[in-house]
Design an enzyme around this catalytic site. Structure first.
Site, PDB file in Angstrom:
ATOM      1  N   SER A  96     -18.331  45.817  50.702  1.00  0.00           N
ATOM      2  CA  SER A  96     -18.102  46.049  49.363  1.00  0.00           C
ATOM      3  C   SER A  96     -18.335  45.076  48.623  1.00  0.00           C
ATOM      4  O   SER A  96     -18.167  45.047  47.313  1.00  0.00           O
ATOM      5  CB  SER A  96     -16.605  46.673  49.208  1.00  0.00           C
ATOM      6  OG  SER A  96     -15.801  45.824  49.294  1.00  0.00           O
ATOM      7  N   THR A 216     -14.448  45.962  46.089  1.00  0.00           N
ATOM      8  CA  THR A 216     -14.307  44.840  45.533  1.00  0.00           C
ATOM      9  C   THR A 216     -13.327  44.050  45.748  1.00  0.00           C
ATOM     10  O   THR A 216     -12.211  44.559  46.532  1.00  0.00           O
ATOM     11  CB  THR A 216     -14.100  45.243  44.069  1.00  0.00           C
ATOM     12  OG1 THR A 216     -15.160  46.132  43.468  1.00  0.00           O
ATOM     13  CG2 THR A 216     -13.921  44.146  42.922  1.00  0.00           C
ATOM     14  N   THR A 234     -17.964  41.813  43.764  1.00  0.00           N
ATOM     15  CA  THR A 234     -18.226  42.935  44.315  1.00  0.00           C
ATOM     16  C   THR A 234     -19.959  43.566  44.423  1.00  0.00           C
ATOM     17  O   THR A 234     -20.483  42.707  43.793  1.00  0.00           O
ATOM     18  CB  THR A 234     -17.611  44.301  43.393  1.00  0.00           C
ATOM     19  OG1 THR A 234     -17.758  45.454  44.008  1.00  0.00           O
ATOM     20  CG2 THR A 234     -18.526  44.142  42.128  1.00  0.00           C
ATOM     21  N   ARG A 244     -27.253  48.893  37.455  1.00  0.00           N
ATOM     22  CA  ARG A 244     -26.027  49.530  37.057  1.00  0.00           C
ATOM     23  C   ARG A 244     -24.980  48.436  37.150  1.00  0.00           C
ATOM     24  O   ARG A 244     -24.996  47.785  38.104  1.00  0.00           O
ATOM     25  CB  ARG A 244     -25.711  50.662  38.050  1.00  0.00           C
ATOM     26  CG  ARG A 244     -24.066  51.242  37.558  1.00  0.00           C
ATOM     27  CD  ARG A 244     -23.099  50.607  38.544  1.00  0.00           C
ATOM     28  NE  ARG A 244     -21.739  51.206  38.363  1.00  0.00           N
ATOM     29  CZ  ARG A 244     -20.531  50.758  38.999  1.00  0.00           C
ATOM     30  NH1 ARG A 244     -20.642  49.604  39.811  1.00  0.00           N
ATOM     31  NH2 ARG A 244     -19.401  51.356  38.705  1.00  0.00           N
ATOM     32  N   THR A 267      -9.824  47.161  40.635  1.00  0.00           N
ATOM     33  CA  THR A 267     -11.252  47.731  41.604  1.00  0.00           C
ATOM     34  C   THR A 267     -11.164  49.204  41.584  1.00  0.00           C
ATOM     35  O   THR A 267      -9.865  49.856  40.747  1.00  0.00           O
ATOM     36  CB  THR A 267     -10.735  47.498  42.994  1.00  0.00           C
ATOM     37  OG1 THR A 267      -9.413  48.065  43.306  1.00  0.00           O
ATOM     38  CG2 THR A 267     -10.554  45.953  43.261  1.00  0.00           C
ATOM     39  N   GLY A 268     -12.039  50.013  41.843  1.00  0.00           N
ATOM     40  CA  GLY A 268     -12.336  51.449  41.687  1.00  0.00           C
ATOM     41  C   GLY A 268     -13.303  51.661  40.811  1.00  0.00           C
ATOM     42  O   GLY A 268     -14.167  50.822  40.357  1.00  0.00           O
TER      43      GLY A 268
HETATM   44  N1  ASP Z   1     -15.108  48.477  40.313  1.00  0.00           N
HETATM   45  C1  ASP Z   1     -16.400  48.226  40.991  1.00  0.00           C
HETATM   46  C2  ASP Z   1     -17.504  48.703  40.291  1.00  0.00           C
HETATM   47  O1  ASP Z   1     -17.242  49.861  39.537  1.00  0.00           O
HETATM   48  C3  ASP Z   1     -16.111  48.826  42.454  1.00  0.00           C
HETATM   49  C4  ASP Z   1     -15.022  48.816  43.054  1.00  0.00           C
HETATM   50  O2  ASP Z   1     -13.805  48.193  42.675  1.00  0.00           O
HETATM   51  O3  ASP Z   1     -14.812  49.468  44.018  1.00  0.00           O
HETATM   52  O4  ASP Z   1     -18.508  48.224  40.320  1.00  0.00           O
END
Ligand code: ASP
Length: 364
Positions: A96, A216, A234, A244, A267-268
């Site tokens: 990730s 991330t 990330t 993106r 994160t997320g």
């Molecule tokens: N927040 C990150 C993103 O949207 C990905 C993640 O944290 O899993 O790129």
């Protein structure tokens, strides 16, 4: 603040030293809750030596240990957090972040990262950076060696190369195989076929595991001088549309830090966070007196309540994706919260790393 021209600034810097000039620029105006009367960088470094602390997302055990080792030696929090996440960026097994991160839909790894430095109230970031495995280092250089905050894509890569970064292929065999598996199973009608036998009539399955894979690392830290800094890095959403950009490199969304108050990160699902600028909100809620955990929970609430798109909600109208927040304040208090029960964060109290349950809004 009085404007000084660039030549004048460089001349003055050479004569009096960068720290003194920086402090004279910072310390202008009258008292304010936003800390315009900050002490100089040098004075902040001589300030009380206190207990350091660092928080990270659940994948940061080694990173936190490294960060704290450096902070405990008397280094600035930013040195610690960047060295910490570099370990994860270099690790091919963390799919990730950095080298070995899952690629975009064309099989190319694109990285996002940002840093924010509390004592100088500066930040730097890079987005959609290809072929350089330590975007957090490049983000720090954007902060320190440009007059900008964010560089993207080709420009970010050219900037990294100008600073001596070597280009390398970041796609590991494991990540390529995951990408190919996704591609071959994405659409049963297209020309990409997964392994099959001539007897099979229905070829392909939706490869759920990686379709919406996020991941991330974020670290926020308070150093022994009582100064705060943070970093988020990330490879972003797996198999994303090329170009993106998620929340991670966006100051205020994927991370934010105010040296007078606290530091936060996330994160997320980045899109939800981009729409809510949650990290900046968390710091502001802490300024208003909320604990780090309360502030992180408020951010979860805001993401959930502001969502108007039915496709992103479950049958009870709850935001169905994962978003997790991490925060520490100036007093060394900490907390984390996620929309859904089950997520964890890590805290290093200067002695050891401990895993903690996040507070949460909903249980599955
Ligand atoms: N927040 C990150 C993103 O949207 C990905 C993640 O944290 O899993 O790129």
């Amino acid at each position: 603040m009085n404007k000084i021209n660039r030549r004048e600034f460089i001349k003055t810097t050479a004569l009096t030293g960068a720290a003194a000039v920086t402090s004279s620029i910072i310390c202008t105006g009258g008292a304010s809750v936003f800390g315009r009367n900050l002490p100089s960088l040098a004075a902040q470094k001589q300030a009380a030596v206190g207990k350091p602390i660092a928080i990270s997302s659940g994948n940061g055990t080694k990173a936190l240990e490294k960060a704290m080792e450096i902070i405990n030696q008397g280094s600035d929090a930013l040195d610690g957090v960047v060295a910490g996440v570099n370990i994860v960026e270099d690790d091919p097994n963390d799919m990730s972040v950095g080298y070995g991160g899952l690629p975009n839909e064309e099989g190319i790894v694109e990285l996002d990262a940002a840093v924010m430095h509390g004592p100088s109230y500066r930040a730097g970031s890079v987005a959609a950076l290809r072929n350089v495995k330590n975007p957090s280092k490049v983000a720090r250089l954007v902060m320190e060696r440009t007059d900008h905050v964010l560089l993207v894509g080709e420009g970010a890569l050219k900037f990294a190369k100008a600073h001596g970064f070597k280009e390398e292929d970041l796609l590991t065999e494991r990540a390529r195989e995951a990408w190919l598996k996704c591609k071959e199973n994405l659409n049963k009608e297209d020309d990409w076929l997964p392994p099959h036998s001539i007897e099979d009539t229905d070829i392909g399955e939706i490869y759920e595991k990686y379709l919406r894979h996020y991941g991330t690392i974020h670290i926020s830290a308070l150093d022994t001088y009582g100064n705060l800094s943070c970093v988020t890095t990330t490879s972003g959403l797996a198999f994303k549309i090329p170009g993106r950009v998620g929340d991670s490199p966006i100051i205020g969304a994927g991370l934010y830090c105010d040296n007078e108050v606290g530091s936060a990160g996330s994160t997320g699902r980045g899109e939800a966070n981009l729409l809510n600028l949650s990290s900046a909100m968390i710091v502001e809620w802490m300024r208003q007196g909320k604990s780090p955990e309360e502030a992180c929970l408020l951010a979860c609430k805001r993401v959930n309540e502001r969502c108007r798109e039915k496709r992103l909600q479950d049958d009870q109208g709850r935001f169905k994706h994962g978003v997790t927040f991490y925060a520490i304040n100036k007093r060394g208090e900490y907390g984390g919260a996620s929309i859904w029960k089950g997520d964890t964060y890590l805290i290093h109290d200067g002695i050891e790393v401990k895993r903690k349950e996040c507070a949460y809004l909903f249980k599955k």
